[in-house]
Scaffold this motif. Structure first.
Motif, PDB file in Angstrom:
ATOM      1  N   PHE A 107     -39.631 -34.723  24.405  1.00  0.00           N
ATOM      2  CA  PHE A 107     -38.819 -33.548  24.753  1.00  0.00           C
ATOM      3  C   PHE A 107     -37.340 -33.903  24.627  1.00  0.00           C
ATOM      4  CE2 PHE A 107     -37.210 -30.067  27.391  1.00  0.00           C
ATOM      5  CZ  PHE A 107     -38.054 -29.034  27.015  1.00  0.00           C
ATOM      6  N   PRO A 108     -36.514 -33.056  23.984  1.00  0.00           N
ATOM      7  CA  PRO A 108     -35.098 -33.414  23.730  1.00  0.00           C
ATOM      8  C   PRO A 108     -34.268 -33.476  25.003  1.00  0.00           C
ATOM      9  CG  PRO A 108     -35.529 -31.145  23.085  1.00  0.00           C
ATOM     10  CD  PRO A 108     -36.859 -31.741  23.420  1.00  0.00           C
ATOM     11  N   ARG A 109     -33.274 -34.344  24.980  1.00  0.00           N
ATOM     12  CA  ARG A 109     -32.333 -34.460  26.106  1.00  0.00           C
ATOM     13  C   ARG A 109     -31.316 -33.329  26.049  1.00  0.00           C
ATOM     14  NH1 ARG A 109     -30.222 -40.043  24.285  1.00  0.00           N
ATOM     15  NH2 ARG A 109     -30.701 -38.990  22.319  1.00  0.00           N
ATOM     16  N   PHE A 110     -30.870 -32.912  27.218  1.00  0.00           N
ATOM     17  CA  PHE A 110     -29.946 -31.776  27.302  1.00  0.00           C
ATOM     18  C   PHE A 110     -28.651 -32.053  26.543  1.00  0.00           C
ATOM     19  CE2 PHE A 110     -26.324 -29.667  29.343  1.00  0.00           C
ATOM     20  CZ  PHE A 110     -26.713 -28.346  29.220  1.00  0.00           C
ATOM     21  N   LYS A 111     -28.071 -33.239  26.694  1.00  0.00           N
ATOM     22  CA  LYS A 111     -26.760 -33.520  26.086  1.00  0.00           C
ATOM     23  C   LYS A 111     -26.807 -33.488  24.558  1.00  0.00           C
ATOM     24  CE  LYS A 111     -27.166 -38.586  26.189  1.00  0.00           C
ATOM     25  NZ  LYS A 111     -26.547 -39.844  26.690  1.00  0.00           N
ATOM     26  N   THR A 112     -27.996 -33.765  23.991  1.00  0.00           N
ATOM     27  CA  THR A 112     -28.096 -33.742  22.527  1.00  0.00           C
ATOM     28  C   THR A 112     -28.181 -32.320  21.984  1.00  0.00           C
ATOM     29  OG1 THR A 112     -30.514 -33.941  22.623  1.00  0.00           O
ATOM     30  CG2 THR A 112     -29.244 -35.985  22.469  1.00  0.00           C
ATOM     31  N   MET A 113     -28.335 -31.337  22.865  1.00  0.00           N
ATOM     32  CA  MET A 113     -28.435 -29.952  22.441  1.00  0.00           C
ATOM     33  C   MET A 113     -27.071 -29.249  22.421  1.00  0.00           C
ATOM     34  SD  MET A 113     -31.599 -29.527  21.644  1.00  0.00           S
ATOM     35  CE  MET A 113     -31.470 -31.232  21.043  1.00  0.00           C
ATOM     36  N   ILE A 114     -26.025 -29.946  22.822  1.00  0.00           N
ATOM     37  CA  ILE A 114     -24.685 -29.343  22.848  1.00  0.00           C
ATOM     38  C   ILE A 114     -24.204 -29.020  21.431  1.00  0.00           C
ATOM     39  CG2 ILE A 114     -22.257 -29.711  23.459  1.00  0.00           C
ATOM     40  CD1 ILE A 114     -23.276 -31.446  25.810  1.00  0.00           C
ATOM     41  N   ILE A 115     -24.374 -29.972  20.506  1.00  0.00           N
ATOM     42  CA  ILE A 115     -23.945 -29.746  19.117  1.00  0.00           C
ATOM     43  C   ILE A 115     -24.754 -28.615  18.471  1.00  0.00           C
ATOM     44  CG2 ILE A 115     -23.822 -30.759  16.805  1.00  0.00           C
ATOM     45  CD1 ILE A 115     -23.030 -33.399  18.121  1.00  0.00           C
ATOM     46  N   PRO A 116     -26.089 -28.570  18.622  1.00  0.00           N
ATOM     47  CA  PRO A 116     -26.829 -27.409  18.101  1.00  0.00           C
ATOM     48  C   PRO A 116     -26.348 -26.087  18.682  1.00  0.00           C
ATOM     49  CG  PRO A 116     -28.362 -29.189  18.541  1.00  0.00           C
ATOM     50  CD  PRO A 116     -27.022 -29.630  19.063  1.00  0.00           C
ATOM     51  N   TYR A 117     -25.948 -26.084  19.961  1.00  0.00           N
ATOM     52  CA  TYR A 117     -25.435 -24.865  20.579  1.00  0.00           C
ATOM     53  C   TYR A 117     -24.138 -24.409  19.893  1.00  0.00           C
ATOM     54  CZ  TYR A 117     -23.499 -21.685  24.071  1.00  0.00           C
ATOM     55  OH  TYR A 117     -22.953 -20.584  24.697  1.00  0.00           O
ATOM     56  N   ILE A 118     -23.234 -25.357  19.644  1.00  0.00           N
ATOM     57  CA  ILE A 118     -21.959 -25.041  18.987  1.00  0.00           C
ATOM     58  C   ILE A 118     -22.202 -24.560  17.547  1.00  0.00           C
ATOM     59  CG2 ILE A 118     -19.775 -26.020  18.156  1.00  0.00           C
ATOM     60  CD1 ILE A 118     -19.942 -27.955  20.594  1.00  0.00           C
ATOM     61  N   LEU A 119     -23.090 -25.264  16.844  1.00  0.00           N
ATOM     62  CA  LEU A 119     -23.412 -24.851  15.473  1.00  0.00           C
ATOM     63  C   LEU A 119     -24.070 -23.473  15.458  1.00  0.00           C
ATOM     64  CD1 LEU A 119     -24.789 -28.203  13.979  1.00  0.00           C
ATOM     65  CD2 LEU A 119     -22.627 -27.085  13.437  1.00  0.00           C
ATOM     66  N   GLY A 120     -24.857 -23.181  16.497  1.00  0.00           N
ATOM     67  CA  GLY A 120     -25.470 -21.857  16.619  1.00  0.00           C
ATOM     68  C   GLY A 120     -24.422 -20.766  16.720  1.00  0.00           C
ATOM     69  N   ALA A 121     -23.374 -21.026  17.518  1.00  0.00           N
ATOM     70  CA  ALA A 121     -22.284 -20.053  17.656  1.00  0.00           C
ATOM     71  C   ALA A 121     -21.584 -19.831  16.312  1.00  0.00           C
ATOM     72  CB  ALA A 121     -21.285 -20.542  18.703  1.00  0.00           C
ATOM     73  N   ILE A 122     -21.425 -20.912  15.536  1.00  0.00           N
ATOM     74  CA  ILE A 122     -20.789 -20.788  14.216  1.00  0.00           C
ATOM     75  C   ILE A 122     -21.633 -19.914  13.293  1.00  0.00           C
ATOM     76  CG2 ILE A 122     -20.144 -22.077  12.128  1.00  0.00           C
ATOM     77  CD1 ILE A 122     -19.392 -24.422  14.028  1.00  0.00           C
ATOM     78  N   THR A 123     -22.955 -20.094  13.331  1.00  0.00           N
ATOM     79  CA  THR A 123     -23.814 -19.273  12.469  1.00  0.00           C
ATOM     80  C   THR A 123     -23.747 -17.802  12.855  1.00  0.00           C
ATOM     81  OG1 THR A 123     -25.790 -19.649  13.855  1.00  0.00           O
ATOM     82  CG2 THR A 123     -25.427 -21.164  12.020  1.00  0.00           C
ATOM     83  N   TRP A 124     -23.636 -17.518  14.163  1.00  0.00           N
ATOM     84  CA  TRP A 124     -23.524 -16.117  14.588  1.00  0.00           C
ATOM     85  C   TRP A 124     -22.194 -15.507  14.134  1.00  0.00           C
ATOM     86  CZ3 TRP A 124     -27.525 -13.472  15.393  1.00  0.00           C
ATOM     87  CH2 TRP A 124     -28.636 -13.977  16.082  1.00  0.00           C
ATOM     88  N   ILE A 125     -21.132 -16.300  14.157  1.00  0.00           N
ATOM     89  CA  ILE A 125     -19.837 -15.805  13.682  1.00  0.00           C
ATOM     90  C   ILE A 125     -19.930 -15.454  12.194  1.00  0.00           C
ATOM     91  CG2 ILE A 125     -17.437 -16.483  13.188  1.00  0.00           C
ATOM     92  CD1 ILE A 125     -17.551 -18.114  15.832  1.00  0.00           C
TER      93      ILE A 125
END
Length: 244
Positions: A158-176
């Motif tokens: 199961f992935p660690r929370f801190k490693t999901m920060i970059i995917p979250y930021i990249l997700g925001a970029i894709t929505w933009i």
């Protein structure tokens, strides 16, 4: 607008690759891109975009990893991408709180529900207990062993929370990128709506499309967009319908 689909797909796939590697699932970049596109197709023709789960059997074929682990991987990727949209949605609701005060409580309740769901299932003990109760009381006896085996691999790597920060930021970029594409269509229709207002408000309409009522959110997204933009700007309902 169409050309922006190329960087959009590459960034979305790169985001998924980060999550795949964190869960020790090995699949090539272009192979995962192909599987992602298959999921997009099925998601676009199913209520609530649930068809994205069709990624799982294709991943199984390529990686040999357990179904439960691959199922959770797809759910995590989808949740993170959705949460990056929810952040934009809250900002939009705050910007128009004076004109449309009802948007803020609705968006906050929506985000809280998803957040509580995510927090609950990130804990292995809680998640496994919940699924075992469901299996014990609601699933036919013949199927129970298969589902127990399925659930047993949910929390594998199961992935660690801190490693999901970059995917979250990249997700925001894709929505933009997505909303910028839609804004170009808006300009092509000759509508007069400021870019940043559109960028902040259209996520609310887009999120309404997640409600699992119609295929690909058709109808719920349009109705929400019409309500928001005709209230705030001098545009016709028909124009917003055509845009959406």
């Amino acid at each position: 607008a169409l050309l922006l689909t190329i960087p959009l797909l590459f960034i979305r796939n790169a985001t998924w690759q980060i999550i795949l590697k964190e869960q020790k699932i090995t699949v090539g970049f272009f192979c995962s891109l192909k599987i992602y596109l298959i999921g997009v197709f099925y998601g676009s023709i199913t209520p609530g975009y649930y068809g994205q789960l069709m990624r799982v059997p294709y991943l199984k074929e390529k990686t040999g990893e357990p179904f439960g682990k691959l199922f959770i991987n797809t759910i995590i990727e989808t949740f993170i991408h959705s949460f990056s949209l929810f952040g934009m949605m809250i900002i939009g609701a705050l910007l128009v709180i004076g004109t449309l005060p009802e948007l803020l409580p609705v968006t906050v309740i929506w985000v809280l529900c998803f957040a509580l769901l995510a927090v609950f299932f990130t804990k292995k003990d809680r998640g496994e207990k919940f699924f075992r109760i469901i299996i014990s009381y609601l699933i036919p006896k013949k199927i129970k062993p298969h589902l127990h085996a399925f659930v047993d691999t949910f929390y594998s790597d199961f992935p660690r929370f801190k490693t999901m920060i970059i995917p979250y930021i990249l997700g925001a970029i894709t929505w933009i990128i997505v909303f910028s594409q839609e804004y170009m269509i808006l300009l092509g229709l000759g509508l007069q709506i400021p870019y940043f207002a559109f960028l902040a408000l259209f996520p609310i309409a887009n999120t309404a499309g997640f409600i699992p009522i119609t295929f690909g959110g058709l109808g719920t997204r349009e109705l929400t967009a019409i309500f928001i933009f005709t209230t705030l700007f001098s545009v016709a309902k028909e124009e917003i319908l055509v845009l959406s």
